[in-house]
Design an enzyme around this catalytic site. Structure first.
Site, PDB file in Angstrom:
ATOM      1  N   GLY A  38       4.483  34.832  82.491  1.00  0.00           N
ATOM      2  CA  GLY A  38       4.302  35.914  83.471  1.00  0.00           C
ATOM      3  C   GLY A  38       3.524  35.325  84.636  1.00  0.00           C
ATOM      4  O   GLY A  38       2.386  34.868  84.467  1.00  0.00           O
TER       5      GLY A  38
ATOM      6  N   ASN B  78       8.051  46.914  77.756  1.00  0.00           N
ATOM      7  CA  ASN B  78       7.294  45.696  77.431  1.00  0.00           C
ATOM      8  C   ASN B  78       7.532  45.205  76.003  1.00  0.00           C
ATOM      9  O   ASN B  78       7.355  44.024  75.719  1.00  0.00           O
ATOM     10  CB  ASN B  78       5.802  45.913  77.715  1.00  0.00           C
ATOM     11  CG  ASN B  78       5.503  45.870  79.206  1.00  0.00           C
ATOM     12  OD1 ASN B  78       6.371  45.497  80.004  1.00  0.00           O
ATOM     13  ND2 ASN B  78       4.295  46.240  79.609  1.00  0.00           N
TER      14      ASN B  78
ATOM     15  N   ILE C  57      -2.055  39.786  76.979  1.00  0.00           N
ATOM     16  CA  ILE C  57      -2.710  40.734  77.897  1.00  0.00           C
ATOM     17  C   ILE C  57      -1.813  41.946  78.152  1.00  0.00           C
ATOM     18  O   ILE C  57      -2.278  43.040  78.472  1.00  0.00           O
ATOM     19  CB  ILE C  57      -3.058  40.032  79.236  1.00  0.00           C
ATOM     20  CG1 ILE C  57      -3.997  38.839  78.995  1.00  0.00           C
ATOM     21  CG2 ILE C  57      -3.689  41.020  80.215  1.00  0.00           C
ATOM     22  CD1 ILE C  57      -4.497  38.155  80.269  1.00  0.00           C
ATOM     23  N   THR C  58      -0.513  41.771  77.999  1.00  0.00           N
ATOM     24  CA  THR C  58       0.458  42.825  78.338  1.00  0.00           C
ATOM     25  C   THR C  58       0.135  44.153  77.638  1.00  0.00           C
ATOM     26  O   THR C  58      -0.214  44.176  76.460  1.00  0.00           O
ATOM     27  CB  THR C  58       1.880  42.349  77.945  1.00  0.00           C
ATOM     28  OG1 THR C  58       2.154  41.129  78.640  1.00  0.00           O
ATOM     29  CG2 THR C  58       2.942  43.385  78.284  1.00  0.00           C
TER      30      THR C  58
ATOM     31  N   HIS D 161      -7.258  49.622  73.528  1.00  0.00           N
ATOM     32  CA  HIS D 161      -7.427  49.542  74.984  1.00  0.00           C
ATOM     33  C   HIS D 161      -6.703  50.718  75.640  1.00  0.00           C
ATOM     34  O   HIS D 161      -5.647  50.570  76.238  1.00  0.00           O
ATOM     35  CB  HIS D 161      -6.866  48.209  75.481  1.00  0.00           C
ATOM     36  CG  HIS D 161      -7.051  47.987  76.949  1.00  0.00           C
ATOM     37  ND1 HIS D 161      -8.268  47.997  77.553  1.00  0.00           N
ATOM     38  CD2 HIS D 161      -6.139  47.729  77.932  1.00  0.00           C
ATOM     39  CE1 HIS D 161      -8.115  47.755  78.843  1.00  0.00           C
ATOM     40  NE2 HIS D 161      -6.832  47.601  79.107  1.00  0.00           N
TER      41      HIS D 161
HETATM   42  N1  LIG Z   1      -5.081  43.959  78.420  1.00  0.00           N
HETATM   43  C1  LIG Z   1      -5.679  44.302  79.543  1.00  0.00           C
HETATM   44  O1  LIG Z   1      -6.885  44.509  79.582  1.00  0.00           O
HETATM   45  C2  LIG Z   1      -4.893  44.409  80.808  1.00  0.00           C
HETATM   46  C3  LIG Z   1      -3.525  44.404  80.753  1.00  0.00           C
HETATM   47  N2  LIG Z   1      -2.769  44.449  81.894  1.00  0.00           N
HETATM   48  C4  LIG Z   1      -1.322  44.365  81.721  1.00  0.00           C
HETATM   49  O2  LIG Z   1      -0.906  43.025  81.995  1.00  0.00           O
HETATM   50  C5  LIG Z   1       0.474  43.028  82.367  1.00  0.00           C
HETATM   51  C6  LIG Z   1       0.683  42.144  83.609  1.00  0.00           C
HETATM   52  O3  LIG Z   1       0.000  42.703  84.709  1.00  0.00           O
HETATM   53  P1  LIG Z   1       0.209  42.069  86.186  1.00  0.00           P
HETATM   54  O4  LIG Z   1       0.144  40.588  86.144  1.00  0.00           O
HETATM   55  O5  LIG Z   1      -0.663  42.818  87.085  1.00  0.00           O
HETATM   56  O6  LIG Z   1       1.726  42.511  86.435  1.00  0.00           O
HETATM   57  P2  LIG Z   1       2.775  41.871  87.478  1.00  0.00           P
HETATM   58  O7  LIG Z   1       3.875  42.854  87.616  1.00  0.00           O
HETATM   59  O8  LIG Z   1       2.085  41.405  88.694  1.00  0.00           O
HETATM   60  O9  LIG Z   1       3.320  40.579  86.699  1.00  0.00           O
HETATM   61  C7  LIG Z   1       4.121  40.654  85.564  1.00  0.00           C
HETATM   62  C8  LIG Z   1       5.078  39.485  85.617  1.00  0.00           C
HETATM   63  O10 LIG Z   1       5.832  39.456  84.402  1.00  0.00           O
HETATM   64  C9  LIG Z   1       7.123  38.976  84.743  1.00  0.00           C
HETATM   65  N3  LIG Z   1       8.069  39.281  83.673  1.00  0.00           N
HETATM   66  C10 LIG Z   1       8.725  40.435  83.420  1.00  0.00           C
HETATM   67  N4  LIG Z   1       9.524  40.270  82.345  1.00  0.00           N
HETATM   68  C11 LIG Z   1       9.330  39.015  81.903  1.00  0.00           C
HETATM   69  C12 LIG Z   1       9.864  38.270  80.810  1.00  0.00           C
HETATM   70  N5  LIG Z   1      10.774  38.789  79.963  1.00  0.00           N
HETATM   71  N6  LIG Z   1       9.435  36.989  80.649  1.00  0.00           N
HETATM   72  C13 LIG Z   1       8.542  36.445  81.506  1.00  0.00           C
HETATM   73  N7  LIG Z   1       8.024  37.103  82.567  1.00  0.00           N
HETATM   74  C14 LIG Z   1       8.415  38.370  82.742  1.00  0.00           C
HETATM   75  C15 LIG Z   1       7.446  39.670  86.045  1.00  0.00           C
HETATM   76  O11 LIG Z   1       8.489  39.006  86.729  1.00  0.00           O
HETATM   77  C16 LIG Z   1       6.105  39.569  86.757  1.00  0.00           C
HETATM   78  O12 LIG Z   1       6.034  38.397  87.553  1.00  0.00           O
HETATM   79  C17 LIG Z   1       0.857  44.502  82.522  1.00  0.00           C
HETATM   80  O13 LIG Z   1       1.535  44.952  81.355  1.00  0.00           O
HETATM   81  C18 LIG Z   1      -0.485  45.201  82.655  1.00  0.00           C
HETATM   82  O14 LIG Z   1      -0.448  46.545  82.262  1.00  0.00           O
HETATM   83  C19 LIG Z   1      -3.349  44.510  83.111  1.00  0.00           C
HETATM   84  C20 LIG Z   1      -4.723  44.531  83.234  1.00  0.00           C
HETATM   85  C21 LIG Z   1      -5.583  44.510  82.092  1.00  0.00           C
HETATM   86  O1  LIG Z   2      -5.168  50.137  83.590  1.00  0.00           O
HETATM   87  C1  LIG Z   2      -4.182  49.377  83.531  1.00  0.00           C
HETATM   88  O2  LIG Z   2      -3.009  49.740  83.521  1.00  0.00           O
HETATM   89  C2  LIG Z   2      -4.466  47.905  83.421  1.00  0.00           C
HETATM   90  C3  LIG Z   2      -5.489  47.719  82.402  1.00  0.00           C
HETATM   91  O3  LIG Z   2      -5.212  47.740  81.204  1.00  0.00           O
HETATM   92  C4  LIG Z   2      -6.876  47.705  82.840  1.00  0.00           C
HETATM   93  O4  LIG Z   2      -7.162  47.429  84.010  1.00  0.00           O
HETATM   94  O5  LIG Z   2      -7.732  47.971  81.985  1.00  0.00           O
END
Ligand SMILES: NC(=O)C1=CN([C@@H]2O[C@H](COP(=O)(O)OP(=O)(O)OC[C@H]3O[C@@H](n4cnc5c(N)ncnc54)[C@H](O)[C@@H]3O)[C@@H](O)[C@H]2O)C=CC1
Ligand SMILES: O=C([O-])CC(=O)C(=O)O
Length: 320
Positions: A10, A96, A119-120, A176
């Protein structure tokens, strides 16, 4: 000694930030992987061009081919979609989950010895599914959320007590989501428990309760401000701390989504608990004494994660 290899699955907002941090911290060579052609290659080239200014010499490459993650020591997974205003993290589950299947299979085939940090979102269900799809040992697959949620809680507490966030420690346990459990009894400023600081009149129970609530909806607050996606700087920093704990065998005690085998009365489910991370990945789950209220709140959170796992199993019967 050969350089370590960090694979980032990602290459979006968090993936790009992870690559930048990993390069600045000299963690190793970096492969940015994404399904979109050009994005990982473009970000890798841009980041590589920081090296001459910053003085790092990490090899940073972009790829759309899983073969390029071969031999990775650490893999951080952010592949998938992020939420937009009006959505909950759970709304991301269907799309996802399919991404986790592809990623899990890619990891199993190319880098089965890696330490994998997911993280997803929705995090607890996605890290569980990623482990199932990859078949890697449970100690080598962990979810990042608690480090971020605790860091948010620490930040708000530091503002409240007007101290450096460096001196604040806390644990946020559970899933989370809105049911996460910031534990006030284990929150301190330089070792002084927050309940004692309340007794000293430095804050009030009402103000701390409001901070707990703000922490719980901390991700949503940022989504509402950004409008186009979700937080990425603090999530990336948090995952890098976990990667460093593994690579440096630091034995750090961090709140992470780990597989439970009876601890906290929970079996066969990933949820946020304190763990020790060292060279063997998740080396121990630490059980801390919780008061009745925190225990009840953790149970509510665990039940919410269970519902998400049931939803995953209904979508993909291979997980049942
Ligand atoms: N666990 C946590 O605390 C947090 C989790 N997240 C989650 O992290 C994830 C990513 O967030 P961002 O980077 O901001 O999103 P983003 O949309 O900027 O990046 C996601 C990337 O994944 C790529 N992608 C989609 N399908 C794919 C696949 N099959 N294989 C490889 N790459 C693929 C997309 O092309 C994109 O570049 C989201 O699900 C978000 O909700 C975000 C913040 C905190
Ligand atoms: O809120 C969201 O969707 C992304 C996330 O998990 C966070 O920032 O804690």
């Amino acid at each position: 000694m050969a350089r370590k290899k960090i694979a980032l699955i990602g290459a979006g907002n968090i993936g790009g930030t992870l690559a930048h941090l990993a390069a600045l911290k000299g963690l190793g060579d970096i492969v940015l992987f994404d399904v979109v052609e050009g994005i990982p290659q473009g970000k890798a080239l841009d980041l590589s061009q920081c090296g001459a200014v910053e003085g790092f010499d990490a090899k940073i490459t972009g790829s759309n081919d899983y073969a390029d993650i071969a031999g990775a020591d650490v893999i951080i997974v952010t592949a998938g979609v992020a939420r937009k205003p009006g959505m909950s993290r759970d709304d991301l589950l269907g799309i996802n989950l399919k991404v986790m299947k592809a990623v899990g299979e890619g990891i199993a085939a190319n880098a089965p010895d890696a330490f994998v940090i997911c993280i997803t979102n929705p995090l607890d269900a996605m890290v569980w599914a990623l482990r199932e799809f990859s078949g890697l040992p449970h100690n080598k697959v962990v979810g990042m959320a608690g480090v971020l949620d605790s860091s948010r809680f620490n930040h708000f507490l530091a503002e409240e007590f007007q101290v450096s966030a460096k001196d604040v420690t806390s644990f946020v346990l559970g899933g989370h989501g809105d049911t996460m459990v910031p534990v006030i009894e284990y929150s301190t400023v330089a070792g002084i428990p927050v309940p004692d600081l309340i007794k000293q009149g430095r804050s009030t129970q009402e103000r701390i309760d409001a901070i707990v609530q703000r922490t719980r909806s901390g991700g949503g607050e940022i989504v509402a401000l950004l409008k186009t996606g979700s937080a990425f700087y603090a999530p990336a920093t948090s995952a890098i701390a976990m990667a460093e704990a593994y690579l440096g065998d630091k034995k750090r005690l961090l709140p992470c989504a780990a597989n439970l085998t009876g601890q906290y009365g929970v079996d066969n489910l990933y949820v946020g608990v304190p763990v020790i991370i060292g060279k063997d990945g998740v080396e121990q789950v630490i059980e801390i004494e919780l008061n009745e209220e925190a225990k009840g709140n953790l149970q509510v959170s665990v039940d919410a994660v269970k519902e998400l796992l049931d939803a995953c199993k209904a979508i993909d019967p291979s997980l049942a």
